[in-house]
Design an enzyme around this catalytic site. Structure first.
Site, mmCIF file in Angstrom:
data_model
loop_
_atom_site.group_PDB
_atom_site.id
_atom_site.type_symbol
_atom_site.label_atom_id
_atom_site.label_comp_id
_atom_site.label_asym_id
_atom_site.label_seq_id
_atom_site.Cartn_x
_atom_site.Cartn_y
_atom_site.Cartn_z
ATOM 1 N N SER A 167 32.316 -4.427 9.223
ATOM 2 C CA SER A 167 32.459 -5.880 9.090
ATOM 3 C C SER A 167 33.617 -6.219 8.167
ATOM 4 O O SER A 167 33.937 -5.451 7.240
ATOM 5 C CB SER A 167 31.167 -6.468 8.519
ATOM 6 O OG SER A 167 31.343 -7.801 8.106
ATOM 7 N N TYR A 187 24.655 -7.215 2.219
ATOM 8 C CA TYR A 187 25.079 -6.927 3.591
ATOM 9 C C TYR A 187 26.403 -6.169 3.585
ATOM 10 O O TYR A 187 26.548 -5.131 4.236
ATOM 11 C CB TYR A 187 25.218 -8.234 4.383
ATOM 12 C CG TYR A 187 25.915 -8.053 5.714
ATOM 13 C CD1 TYR A 187 25.294 -7.364 6.756
ATOM 14 C CD2 TYR A 187 27.201 -8.562 5.920
ATOM 15 C CE1 TYR A 187 25.941 -7.179 7.976
ATOM 16 C CE2 TYR A 187 27.844 -8.387 7.129
ATOM 17 C CZ TYR A 187 27.210 -7.699 8.156
ATOM 18 O OH TYR A 187 27.858 -7.515 9.356
#
Length: 333
Positions: free
Chosen positions: A129, A154
């Site tokens: 990501s 995350y």
């Protein structure tokens, strides 16, 4: 290329689109997903319904954190390629439910890596990501930049996943390619993403929450461009570099990282204006301060992707959002 591919998170946004593309290209696809309720499982099942009639597609409901289930999966037929997209997504949700991120993004990836080690998989591609860039203020984000300061759990789990994959590439020679996706949007997307929730709220006459008082930029990347980039990278199997240049983008192991983004950051206020144009509706806006775990801007440097596969995402936000809005109206009536 054609062969047998495992796609994890196949009922998810990117997994569904990738499975549809690879089936059209002649691959045999086994997809797994746990169909959790992080967002509407009905949407996930409707995605699956688009795939399940294809003779070369098979689905199994498996949770990545289920060690025995994952071992059984990899004890079966050999996968020519493994594309690991399943994860617990969402920056803000990681502040509320941290354990689910470790279960899925850490333990789940370990099970994938162990499966690839057992099968001696020819190529593992895995989703990372843009969030791994964290507090990095150097723009555009480059794979040559250090990524040592994540600002959400995350992001930390995604960075940890990159390091875990590198260790398996180094120890066992598993060719691994990490894919840093930048703000993916489009038809069949995730309802927790801003463009999706904004659309729902604008059509319902509700105010949309705009954080940091709108002083944000995002590198919005249309789903078809993401799929094209991933598909082109499948045969681009990384090799070990005998002379490692001590560069975060390279390795002495068969391991590479690529940004896949539109390399065109868009101001959040301009994004809202484009969405209003596509919808033919004006937004009511609730201006709010910056949220914990968020970053002001994302911006992808895709030079390595261009060099490797002669491709860079280029779908305009106007065209991409119009495609999404048209799908949204059809799907939700």
């Amino acid at each position: 290329m054609e062969g047998r591919v495992l796609i994890t998170g196949v009922a998810g946004f990117i997994g569904f689109h990738l499975a549809r593309r690879l089936l059209a290209d002649g691959w045999t696809v086994l997809g797994i997903d746990n169909l959790n309720d992080y967002y509407d499982p009905g949407l996930k099942k409707d995605r699956l319904a688009q795939l399940e009639g294809h003779p070369a597609f098979q689905f199994q409901k498996i949770d990545l954190a289920d060690r025995s289930g994952m071992e059984a999966l990899f004890a079966g037929p050999y996968f020519d390629v493994v594309i690991h997209l399943a994860a617990q997504a969402g920056v803000r949700y990681s502040l509320q439910a941290p354990h689910s991120y470790v279960d899925s993004n850490i333990t789940g990836l370990l099970h994938i890596l162990e499966g690839c080690r057992a099968q001696k998989t020819a190529h593992l591609l895995f989703a990372s990501s843009s969030s791994v860039y964290g507090a990095n203020s150097h723009l555009p984000y480059s794979v040559h930049d250090p990524v040592d300061h994540p600002v959400s759990l995350y992001a930390a789990t995604k960075r940890a996943g990159e390091l875990m994959a590198h260790s398996y590439a180094h120890l066992y020679g598993i060719p691994c390619t990490g894919l840093r996706f930048f703000t993916v949007y489009g038809p069949w997307g995730r309802p927790d993403m801003a463009y999706f929730s904004f659309t729902r709220k604008i059509l319902a006459g509700e105010a949309i929450p705009v954080f940091n008082h709108g002083k944000m930029q995002r590198d919005f990347t249309y789903i078809d461009d993401i799929i094209e980039g991933v598909t082109r990278l499948i045969p681009k199997i990384p090799n070990a570099q005998a002379a490692w240049p001590q560069d975060p983008a390279a390795s002495a192991a068969p391991f590479r990282i690529y940004n896949i983004g539109n390399h065109t950051p868009v101001a959040l206020t301009d994004f809202i204006g484009t969405l209003e144009s596509c919808l033919g509706e004006k937004a009511q806006i609730e201006w709010l301060p910056m949220q914990d775990g968020d970053v002001v801007a994302t911006y992808a440097d895709v030079a390595e992707l261009q060099e490797a596969v002669a491709f860079a995402p280029d779908t305009s936000l106007q065209d991409g959002l119009q495609q999404f809005v048209d799908w949204y109206r059809r799907y939700y009536g």
